[in-house]
Design a protein around this motif. Structure first.
Motif, PDB file in Angstrom:
ATOM      1  N   LEU A  46       0.730  -1.173   0.098  1.00  0.00           N
ATOM      2  CA  LEU A  46      -0.221   0.063  -0.007  1.00  0.00           C
ATOM      3  C   LEU A  46       0.944   1.299  -0.160  1.00  0.00           C
ATOM      4  O   LEU A  46       0.676   2.186  -0.789  1.00  0.00           O
ATOM      5  CB  LEU A  46      -0.824  -0.023   1.056  1.00  0.00           C
ATOM      6  CG  LEU A  46      -1.821   1.349   1.315  1.00  0.00           C
ATOM      7  CD1 LEU A  46      -2.995   1.287   0.338  1.00  0.00           C
ATOM      8  CD2 LEU A  46      -2.411   1.358   2.883  1.00  0.00           C
ATOM      9  N   THR A  47       1.958   1.282   0.624  1.00  0.00           N
ATOM     10  CA  THR A  47       2.650   2.623   0.977  1.00  0.00           C
ATOM     11  C   THR A  47       3.171   2.853  -0.291  1.00  0.00           C
ATOM     12  O   THR A  47       3.526   3.974  -0.683  1.00  0.00           O
ATOM     13  CB  THR A  47       3.489   2.601   2.273  1.00  0.00           C
ATOM     14  OG1 THR A  47       4.354   1.282   2.367  1.00  0.00           O
ATOM     15  CG2 THR A  47       2.705   2.462   3.635  1.00  0.00           C
ATOM     16  N   SER A  48       4.095   1.745  -0.493  1.00  0.00           N
ATOM     17  CA  SER A  48       4.854   2.033  -1.912  1.00  0.00           C
ATOM     18  C   SER A  48       4.165   2.358  -3.031  1.00  0.00           C
ATOM     19  O   SER A  48       4.671   3.348  -3.873  1.00  0.00           O
ATOM     20  CB  SER A  48       5.762   0.692  -2.304  1.00  0.00           C
ATOM     21  OG  SER A  48       4.795  -0.210  -2.492  1.00  0.00           O
ATOM     22  N   ASN A  49       2.681   1.993  -3.137  1.00  0.00           N
ATOM     23  CA  ASN A  49       1.875   2.238  -4.315  1.00  0.00           C
ATOM     24  C   ASN A  49       1.386   3.622  -4.244  1.00  0.00           C
ATOM     25  O   ASN A  49       1.506   4.476  -4.994  1.00  0.00           O
ATOM     26  CB  ASN A  49       0.532   1.180  -4.082  1.00  0.00           C
ATOM     27  CG  ASN A  49       0.105   1.271  -5.567  1.00  0.00           C
ATOM     28  OD1 ASN A  49      -0.748   1.982  -6.051  1.00  0.00           O
ATOM     29  ND2 ASN A  49       0.359   0.038  -6.202  1.00  0.00           N
ATOM     30  N   ILE A  50       1.091   4.134  -2.863  1.00  0.00           N
ATOM     31  CA  ILE A  50       0.527   5.450  -2.669  1.00  0.00           C
ATOM     32  C   ILE A  50       1.794   6.619  -2.921  1.00  0.00           C
ATOM     33  O   ILE A  50       1.373   7.471  -3.253  1.00  0.00           O
ATOM     34  CB  ILE A  50      -0.199   5.348  -1.224  1.00  0.00           C
ATOM     35  CG1 ILE A  50      -1.493   4.902  -1.478  1.00  0.00           C
ATOM     36  CG2 ILE A  50      -0.210   6.892  -0.850  1.00  0.00           C
ATOM     37  CD1 ILE A  50      -2.523   4.780  -0.088  1.00  0.00           C
ATOM     38  N   PHE A  51       2.832   6.272  -2.243  1.00  0.00           N
ATOM     39  CA  PHE A  51       3.906   7.201  -2.504  1.00  0.00           C
ATOM     40  C   PHE A  51       4.434   7.421  -3.680  1.00  0.00           C
ATOM     41  O   PHE A  51       4.683   8.574  -4.196  1.00  0.00           O
ATOM     42  CB  PHE A  51       5.162   6.702  -1.731  1.00  0.00           C
ATOM     43  CG  PHE A  51       5.066   7.292  -0.165  1.00  0.00           C
ATOM     44  CD1 PHE A  51       5.385   8.752   0.102  1.00  0.00           C
ATOM     45  CD2 PHE A  51       4.662   6.421   0.974  1.00  0.00           C
ATOM     46  CE1 PHE A  51       5.481   9.212   1.413  1.00  0.00           C
ATOM     47  CE2 PHE A  51       4.681   6.901   2.237  1.00  0.00           C
ATOM     48  CZ  PHE A  51       5.096   8.287   2.445  1.00  0.00           C
ATOM     49  N   ALA A  52       4.064   6.146  -4.828  1.00  0.00           N
ATOM     50  CA  ALA A  52       4.520   6.514  -6.082  1.00  0.00           C
ATOM     51  C   ALA A  52       3.450   7.349  -6.706  1.00  0.00           C
ATOM     52  O   ALA A  52       3.855   8.259  -7.787  1.00  0.00           O
ATOM     53  CB  ALA A  52       4.564   5.020  -6.756  1.00  0.00           C
ATOM     54  N   ILE A  53       2.066   7.374  -6.412  1.00  0.00           N
ATOM     55  CA  ILE A  53       1.378   7.935  -7.311  1.00  0.00           C
ATOM     56  C   ILE A  53       0.953   9.444  -6.699  1.00  0.00           C
ATOM     57  O   ILE A  53       0.384  10.458  -7.467  1.00  0.00           O
ATOM     58  CB  ILE A  53       0.042   7.318  -7.415  1.00  0.00           C
ATOM     59  CG1 ILE A  53      -0.815   7.006  -5.801  1.00  0.00           C
ATOM     60  CG2 ILE A  53       0.220   6.108  -8.019  1.00  0.00           C
ATOM     61  CD1 ILE A  53      -2.163   6.708  -6.092  1.00  0.00           C
ATOM     62  N   LEU A  54       1.370   9.765  -5.245  1.00  0.00           N
ATOM     63  CA  LEU A  54       1.426  11.076  -4.852  1.00  0.00           C
ATOM     64  C   LEU A  54       1.870  11.897  -5.569  1.00  0.00           C
ATOM     65  O   LEU A  54       1.931  13.314  -5.678  1.00  0.00           O
ATOM     66  CB  LEU A  54       1.769  10.984  -3.343  1.00  0.00           C
ATOM     67  CG  LEU A  54       0.989  10.513  -2.326  1.00  0.00           C
ATOM     68  CD1 LEU A  54       1.516  10.518  -1.011  1.00  0.00           C
ATOM     69  CD2 LEU A  54      -0.147  11.332  -2.408  1.00  0.00           C
ATOM     70  N   GLY A  55       3.269  11.921  -6.267  1.00  0.00           N
ATOM     71  CA  GLY A  55       3.921  12.749  -6.872  1.00  0.00           C
ATOM     72  C   GLY A  55       3.553  12.546  -8.449  1.00  0.00           C
ATOM     73  O   GLY A  55       4.199  13.085  -8.999  1.00  0.00           O
ATOM     74  N   LEU A  56       2.532  11.931  -8.826  1.00  0.00           N
ATOM     75  CA  LEU A  56       2.275  11.973 -10.336  1.00  0.00           C
ATOM     76  C   LEU A  56       2.055  13.394 -10.808  1.00  0.00           C
ATOM     77  O   LEU A  56       2.326  13.564 -11.966  1.00  0.00           O
ATOM     78  CB  LEU A  56       1.217  11.084 -10.478  1.00  0.00           C
ATOM     79  CG  LEU A  56       1.425   9.572 -10.615  1.00  0.00           C
ATOM     80  CD1 LEU A  56       0.108   8.912 -11.101  1.00  0.00           C
ATOM     81  CD2 LEU A  56       2.375   9.279 -11.556  1.00  0.00           C
ATOM     82  N   ARG A  57       1.315  14.197 -10.039  1.00  0.00           N
ATOM     83  CA  ARG A  57       0.865  15.529 -10.568  1.00  0.00           C
ATOM     84  C   ARG A  57       2.182  16.250 -11.010  1.00  0.00           C
ATOM     85  O   ARG A  57       2.109  16.713 -12.137  1.00  0.00           O
ATOM     86  CB  ARG A  57       0.004  16.263  -9.539  1.00  0.00           C
ATOM     87  CG  ARG A  57      -0.968  17.125 -10.098  1.00  0.00           C
ATOM     88  CD  ARG A  57      -1.931  17.321  -8.938  1.00  0.00           C
ATOM     89  NE  ARG A  57      -1.426  18.206  -7.960  1.00  0.00           N
ATOM     90  CZ  ARG A  57      -1.810  19.297  -7.709  1.00  0.00           C
ATOM     91  NH1 ARG A  57      -2.127  20.024  -8.432  1.00  0.00           N
ATOM     92  NH2 ARG A  57      -1.138  19.851  -6.404  1.00  0.00           N
TER      93      ARG A  57
END
Length: 330
Positions: A235-246
């Motif tokens: 979960l955390t690796s997935n979320i941290f990866a998409i948090l910086g997508l913008r």
């Protein structure tokens, strides 16, 4: 009180932290609808997000209650897989914004809410996937086969053959159920026109981004399960990866032409993680072969996380360098 191997408060703290980071991200990108994100600003924000992710990895390394060193490596591998696959998402977003004619200064608003929706959907998918794997371990074999299929598809995908976003089934259903204006109205998703509330095309773009992310999640989440079965790490690796997508989107949008071979690198990564999953499922494969009347003694092969991390990073770096060199030569 524990949930999925960790104290319940740890999950609450993590999600509160994520919400705070989302709010900070929105504020740092300037006033809503009045600011066009520059490439230099996007690069700075991308560096900040990567730094925050590495800091979180360091906290796992120092304080995780079980095998902290191994869990930190799993986080890094999962983060790198999701980050690399997310880059493919960004090129789809670029195509969508171009198709619908969304001005650059309004794109960050759509991406913010798109990423917020992605966080909710990814969390649901990951918890459901973790529960399925815990109860039915053979599900990982299906994940592996699916990743082999999607990885192979990357090599046959034609960039010129893009589907018409207006034919998205969710968009067509929404247009039948809710009135949509013919033109944009700045950064607004809904307006009141002639006495009735109507959605703008900007909201339609948001719908397409959310449904597109669901399709990408089907690829990326099983891929992260190939390096870790710990729900918190996945979960955390997935979320941290998409948090910086913008931020990453605005950095990549200007140089998208330099990533011609990225999709082939992503295909190789997906095939690798699919094979990694299947090699660790030898008991189930041997049992299936026996049920079919075949004699198979496939050995159990476990690829260490550091080796997986090195292969994924190497393939990603090589595909990007090759893309840049070929484009520069042309």
């Amino acid at each position: 009180m524990e949930w999925m191997g960790l104290p319940f408060w740890a999950w609450i703290v993590f999600y509160v932290l994520v919400l705070l980071m989302l709010v900070a991200d929105l504020k740092m990108f300037g006033k809503k609808g009045q600011h066009e994100v520059s490439i230099s600003e996007a690069l700075r924000m991308t560096a900040v997000w990567i730094g925050v992710s590495l800091l979180f990895c360091a906290l796992i390394y120092l304080f995780y209650p079980v095998d902290p060193h191994e869990k930190a490596m799993e986080f890094l591998a999962g983060y790198l897989i999701e980050k690399s696959l997310s880059m493919d998402n960004l090129f789809v977003f670029l195509m969508l914004f171009t198709y619908f004619g969304v001005e650059r200064k309004y794109q960050h608003e759509v991406l913010f809410w798109g990423i917020f929706g992605a966080l909710v959907l990814r969390s649901i998918f990951i918890f459901a996937g973790a529960a399925a794997v815990e109860r039915f371990e053979w599900v990982l074999g299906l994940f592996g086969l699916f990743l082999l299929y999607t990885g192979a598809k990357m090599f046959s995908h034609d960039d010129e053959m893009q589907s018409d976003p207006s034919q998205n089934i969710i968009v067509r259903w929404f247009r039948r159920m809710y009135p949509v204006t013919d033109k944009m109205h700045g950064d607004r998703f809904f307006i009141v026109q002639e006495g009735r509330r109507m959605a703008t095309p900007l909201f339609v773009v948001l719908l397409v981004i959310e449904t597109t992310d669901v399709a990408f999640a089907v690829d990326s989440i099983p891929a992260v399960f190939s390096v870790s079965r710990d729900p918190f790490i996945v979960l955390t690796s997935n979320i941290f990866a998409i948090l910086g997508l913008r931020a990453l989107y605005f950095a990549l949008a200007a140089v998208a032409k330099y990533f011609k071979f990225l999709k082939y690198g992503l295909g190789i990564i997906l095939i690798f993680v699919g094979l990694k999953m299947l090699l660790a499922m030898n008991e189930y494969i041997n049992a299936l072969a026996g049920w079919l009347g075949l004699h198979l003694e496939m050995p159990h092969i476990e690829i260490p996380t550091p080796v997986s991390l090195a292969i994924i990073f190497g393939v990603l770096l090589l595909s990007i360098l090759l893309s840049v060199l070929v484009q520069k030569k042309r």
